[in-house]
Scaffold this motif. Structure first.
Motif, PDB file in Angstrom:
ATOM      1  N   PHE A  62       0.813  -1.225   0.000  1.00 58.57           N
ATOM      2  CA  PHE A  62       0.000   0.000   0.000  1.00 58.57           C
ATOM      3  C   PHE A  62       0.848   1.276   0.000  1.00 58.57           C
ATOM      4  O   PHE A  62       0.303   2.378   0.051  1.00 58.57           O
ATOM      5  N   TRP A  63       2.159   1.087  -0.042  1.00 62.23           N
ATOM      6  CA  TRP A  63       3.045   2.254   0.073  1.00 62.23           C
ATOM      7  C   TRP A  63       2.887   3.206  -1.119  1.00 62.23           C
ATOM      8  O   TRP A  63       2.699   4.410  -0.956  1.00 62.23           O
ATOM      9  N   ILE A  64       2.966   2.655  -2.357  1.00 63.10           N
ATOM     10  CA  ILE A  64       2.831   3.485  -3.559  1.00 63.10           C
ATOM     11  C   ILE A  64       1.456   4.150  -3.628  1.00 63.10           C
ATOM     12  O   ILE A  64       1.373   5.370  -3.852  1.00 63.10           O
ATOM     13  N   PRO A  65       0.351   3.398  -3.417  1.00 59.34           N
ATOM     14  CA  PRO A  65      -0.961   4.063  -3.417  1.00 59.34           C
ATOM     15  C   PRO A  65      -1.060   5.183  -2.382  1.00 59.34           C
ATOM     16  O   PRO A  65      -1.675   6.222  -2.643  1.00 59.34           O
ATOM     17  N   SER A  66      -0.438   4.971  -1.216  1.00 62.82           N
ATOM     18  CA  SER A  66      -0.471   6.002  -0.171  1.00 62.82           C
ATOM     19  C   SER A  66       0.266   7.259  -0.621  1.00 62.82           C
ATOM     20  O   SER A  66      -0.192   8.388  -0.384  1.00 62.82           O
ATOM     21  N   MET A  67       1.411   7.063  -1.299  1.00 63.06           N
ATOM     22  CA  MET A  67       2.159   8.216  -1.800  1.00 63.06           C
ATOM     23  C   MET A  67       1.372   8.954  -2.879  1.00 63.06           C
ATOM     24  O   MET A  67       1.408  10.181  -2.968  1.00 63.06           O
ATOM     25  N   LEU A  68       0.654   8.215  -3.711  1.00 63.06           N
ATOM     26  CA  LEU A  68      -0.170   8.845  -4.745  1.00 63.06           C
ATOM     27  C   LEU A  68      -1.275   9.696  -4.129  1.00 63.06           C
ATOM     28  O   LEU A  68      -1.574  10.798  -4.606  1.00 63.06           O
ATOM     29  N   VAL A  69      -1.867   9.187  -3.053  1.00 67.27           N
ATOM     30  CA  VAL A  69      -2.902   9.960  -2.351  1.00 67.27           C
ATOM     31  C   VAL A  69      -2.289  11.209  -1.725  1.00 67.27           C
ATOM     32  O   VAL A  69      -2.887  12.294  -1.751  1.00 67.27           O
ATOM     33  N   ALA A  70      -1.074  11.075  -1.166  1.00 67.09           N
ATOM     34  CA  ALA A  70      -0.395  12.230  -0.564  1.00 67.09           C
ATOM     35  C   ALA A  70      -0.142  13.309  -1.618  1.00 67.09           C
ATOM     36  O   ALA A  70      -0.354  14.505  -1.360  1.00 67.09           O
ATOM     37  N   VAL A  71       0.275  12.892  -2.811  1.00 68.95           N
ATOM     38  CA  VAL A  71       0.475  13.859  -3.905  1.00 68.95           C
ATOM     39  C   VAL A  71      -0.863  14.468  -4.317  1.00 68.95           C
ATOM     40  O   VAL A  71      -0.951  15.659  -4.623  1.00 68.95           O
ATOM     41  N   GLY A  72      -1.915  13.631  -4.288  1.00 68.02           N
ATOM     42  CA  GLY A  72      -3.250  14.136  -4.604  1.00 68.02           C
ATOM     43  C   GLY A  72      -3.707  15.203  -3.624  1.00 68.02           C
ATOM     44  O   GLY A  72      -4.337  16.200  -4.021  1.00 68.02           O
ATOM     45  N   LEU A  73      -3.376  15.033  -2.344  1.00 68.38           N
ATOM     46  CA  LEU A  73      -3.713  16.047  -1.341  1.00 68.38           C
ATOM     47  C   LEU A  73      -2.937  17.348  -1.598  1.00 68.38           C
ATOM     48  O   LEU A  73      -3.473  18.447  -1.424  1.00 68.38           O
ATOM     49  N   MET A  74      -1.679  17.209  -2.008  1.00 72.51           N
ATOM     50  CA  MET A  74      -0.892  18.397  -2.356  1.00 72.51           C
ATOM     51  C   MET A  74      -1.495  19.099  -3.577  1.00 72.51           C
ATOM     52  O   MET A  74      -1.555  20.335  -3.633  1.00 72.51           O
ATOM     53  N   PHE A  75      -1.937  18.296  -4.547  1.00 72.39           N
ATOM     54  CA  PHE A  75      -2.594  18.854  -5.731  1.00 72.39           C
ATOM     55  C   PHE A  75      -3.825  19.666  -5.328  1.00 72.39           C
ATOM     56  O   PHE A  75      -4.027  20.796  -5.802  1.00 72.39           O
ATOM     57  N   ALA A  76      -4.662  19.092  -4.459  1.00 71.82           N
ATOM     58  CA  ALA A  76      -5.882  19.785  -4.027  1.00 71.82           C
ATOM     59  C   ALA A  76      -5.548  21.079  -3.278  1.00 71.82           C
ATOM     60  O   ALA A  76      -6.206  22.113  -3.475  1.00 71.82           O
ATOM     61  N   PHE A  77      -4.529  21.025  -2.439  1.00 78.15           N
ATOM     62  CA  PHE A  77      -4.109  22.204  -1.682  1.00 78.15           C
ATOM     63  C   PHE A  77      -3.691  23.327  -2.632  1.00 78.15           C
ATOM     64  O   PHE A  77      -4.111  24.490  -2.492  1.00 78.15           O
ATOM     65  N   LEU A  78      -2.882  22.992  -3.641  1.00 83.29           N
ATOM     66  CA  LEU A  78      -2.419  23.996  -4.601  1.00 83.29           C
ATOM     67  C   LEU A  78      -3.557  24.500  -5.495  1.00 83.29           C
ATOM     68  O   LEU A  78      -3.692  25.706  -5.729  1.00 83.29           O
ATOM     69  N   TYR A  79      -4.377  23.570  -5.973  1.00 85.71           N
ATOM     70  CA  TYR A  79      -5.419  23.921  -6.943  1.00 85.71           C
ATOM     71  C   TYR A  79      -6.471  24.844  -6.332  1.00 85.71           C
ATOM     72  O   TYR A  79      -6.895  25.824  -6.967  1.00 85.71           O
ATOM     73  N   PHE A  80      -6.890  24.562  -5.106  1.00 85.18           N
ATOM     74  CA  PHE A  80      -7.943  25.374  -4.488  1.00 85.18           C
ATOM     75  C   PHE A  80      -7.401  26.660  -3.855  1.00 85.18           C
ATOM     76  O   PHE A  80      -8.174  27.569  -3.561  1.00 85.18           O
ATOM     77  N   SER A  81      -6.090  26.728  -3.654  1.00 88.02           N
ATOM     78  CA  SER A  81      -5.502  27.955  -3.096  1.00 88.02           C
ATOM     79  C   SER A  81      -5.132  28.957  -4.178  1.00 88.02           C
ATOM     80  O   SER A  81      -5.136  30.160  -3.936  1.00 88.02           O
ATOM     81  N   CYS A  82      -4.808  28.445  -5.365  1.00 86.52           N
ATOM     82  CA  CYS A  82      -4.288  29.309  -6.433  1.00 86.52           C
ATOM     83  C   CYS A  82      -5.244  29.366  -7.613  1.00 86.52           C
ATOM     84  O   CYS A  82      -6.010  28.427  -7.853  1.00 86.52           O
ATOM     85  N   ASP A  83      -5.173  30.450  -8.352  1.00 90.24           N
ATOM     86  CA  ASP A  83      -5.972  30.631  -9.559  1.00 90.24           C
ATOM     87  C   ASP A  83      -5.196  30.068 -10.748  1.00 90.24           C
ATOM     88  O   ASP A  83      -4.619  30.798 -11.556  1.00 90.24           O
ATOM     89  N   ILE A  84      -5.149  28.743 -10.831  1.00 90.28           N
ATOM     90  CA  ILE A  84      -4.381  28.056 -11.862  1.00 90.28           C
ATOM     91  C   ILE A  84      -5.224  26.929 -12.451  1.00 90.28           C
ATOM     92  O   ILE A  84      -6.223  26.512 -11.866  1.00 90.28           O
TER      93      ILE A  84
END
Length: 435
Positions: A62-84
């Motif tokens: 489950f290590w790789i899937p967990s890292m993918l979710v962590a990157v997904g959380l970073m994506f959401a943080f950036l996407y909803f904070s910035c006008d991009i």
């Protein structure tokens, strides 16, 4: 392994990923600001930390899937904070993830070197964390800020996004392969060796992404310059064509006036005379308009006025063209041609033809040359940087008309300003008059 190798605390990893996102949020165009951004950032840190801590003891599968979710959380943080765009959010998420991996690995390598077999103490551990995280992310911020446009957007395309994803995946895979198995040519056998591999690979990966980012930015700048140069050339070509067309029209009008005189001498019915008088007055009014004192500006205004008449737009002008005597012909075409083209393009979308209005003024004021373009405007003006945001579906190639105006005006040490006043869009050009 021969050495006892303690895993990087998940809280440290979460903090590194969060701080990496903060670095890029601070230099990108933001969608939320102030206390809303602070509260949203705090929530993002809590979610990122909770997720990494809760998935700490999951099986290796489950290590790789967990890292993918962590990157997904970073994506959401950036996407909803910035006008991009989503592509831009994905691009910066990968860069932030690699940066976080580098800083977390560097900090833990230094920590492991000094306190391999003994307890470091909470105070020293926190001080080392602050020193390395603070210094490293500050350096990353300084490096990245230099290559982000003033409007905070890069207009990342799908090809550039997927190239970044491949680089990020390769860096993550090679740097972490020793944690999965020691039976590969790229795996380390000892704790310090594993940390060296991880830190150096992450450093190399970040350097590659940074170099790629510079290349993307340079290509973007070259494309903008090429597009603006193309606009400059097109405006000058349009001027030449308009000049030739208007000269022909003036010859025709001159011939028509002579014909009217001849007709008047031959027969003089009251109705016919009235009609011919009306035609003569219309010709005179056409000749009288757009006589600004600068033949280049006269030609441009006459050409654009024909386009306005064709589209039911009223164009008025009050201009002292003699003020442009020191300005290059191409620069006059660029400023007036692009400004009027943009105004005409917008006014064509206004449903009420009575409101399709454009006004141009050119005058001297307190030692400055003032050029003002005004057109009727509906809705609220949204700016990207200091230029209006595009309303077109293709956001990659847009705004070059205004950018070329700004570039041209800066050659004369001038400035360009856009603003909305009630239902009017106003583009102002201010250039110092050289004595």
């Amino acid at each position: 392994m021969n050495d006892v190798f303690p895993e990087i605390p998940r809280m440290y990893t979460a903090l590194a990923e969060w701080m990496a996102c903060i670095v890029y949020i601070s230099i990108l165009k933001k969608q939320i600001r102030g206390w809303h951004l602070i509260a949203f950032s705090g929530g993002a840190l809590l979610i990122q930390s909770a997720f990494l801590i809760l998935t700490r003891d999951l099986p290796i599968v489950f290590w790789i899937p967990s890292m993918l979710v962590a990157v997904g959380l970073m994506f959401a943080f950036l996407y909803f904070s910035c006008d991009i765009s989503p592509s831009e959010a994905g691009y910066f998420s990968i860069k932030a993830f690699v940066a976080a991996e580098l800083v977390a690995s560097l900090q833990w390598q230094v920590h492991f070197f000094y306190w391999r077999t003994e307890n470091s103490g909470l105070l020293w551990e926190v001080l080392l964390l602050i020193l390395i995280y603070g210094g490293a992310f500050l350096l990353i911020w300084l490096l990245e800020k230099r290559h982000i446009p003033a409007e905070g957007k890069l207009n990342i395309r799908q090809r550039e996004l997927w190239s970044t994803v491949v680089i990020g995946a390769a860096v993550f895979g090679i740097s972490n392969i020793s944690f999965v198995t020691a039976r590969t040519p790229f795996s380390g056998q000892y704790a310090q060796e594993i940390l060296n591999i991880r830190t150096l690979v992450d450093l190399g990966g970040f350097a590659i992404l940074y170099a790629y980012h510079i290349q993307i930015n340079d290509l973007r700048i070259r494309r903008e310059l090429a597009a603006m140069q193309n606009i400059l050339n097109n405006q000058y070509v349009q001027y030449q064509q308009s000049k030739e067309s208007i000269e022909i029209i003036n010859y025709k009008y001159h011939d028509l006036k002579n014909q009217i005189i001849a007709l008047r001498l031959e027969e003089d019915p009251e109705k016919r005379n009235s009609y011919l008088t009306q035609m003569e007055e219309e010709i005179k009014s056409f000749e009288a308009q757009n006589k600004t004192g600068n033949h280049v500006l006269d030609t441009l205004l006459a050409s654009k006025n024909m386009s306005c008449i064709k589209n039911g737009i009223t164009l008025t002008c009050v201009a002292d063209g003699t003020l442009l005597k020191d300005m290059d012909v191409v620069d006059i075409c660029t400023i007036f041609g692009n400004a009027l083209d943009n105004a005409i393009e917008y006014e064509q979308q206004v449903k009420d033809k009575e409101k399709r209005l454009i006004h141009v003024s050119l005058f001297a004021q307190k030692g400055f040359l003032m050029i003002r373009f005004e057109n009727y405007f509906e809705g609220d003006l949204k700016l990207e940087g200091d230029l209006p945001a595009t309303t077109k579906e293709d956001t990659y190639y847009h705004g070059y008309g205004l950018k070329s105006i700004r570039y041209t005006v800066q050659k004369y040490d001038g400035v360009v300003n856009v603003e909305q006043k009630d239902n009017w869009f106003e583009l102002k050009v201010l250039i110092p008059i050289k004595k």
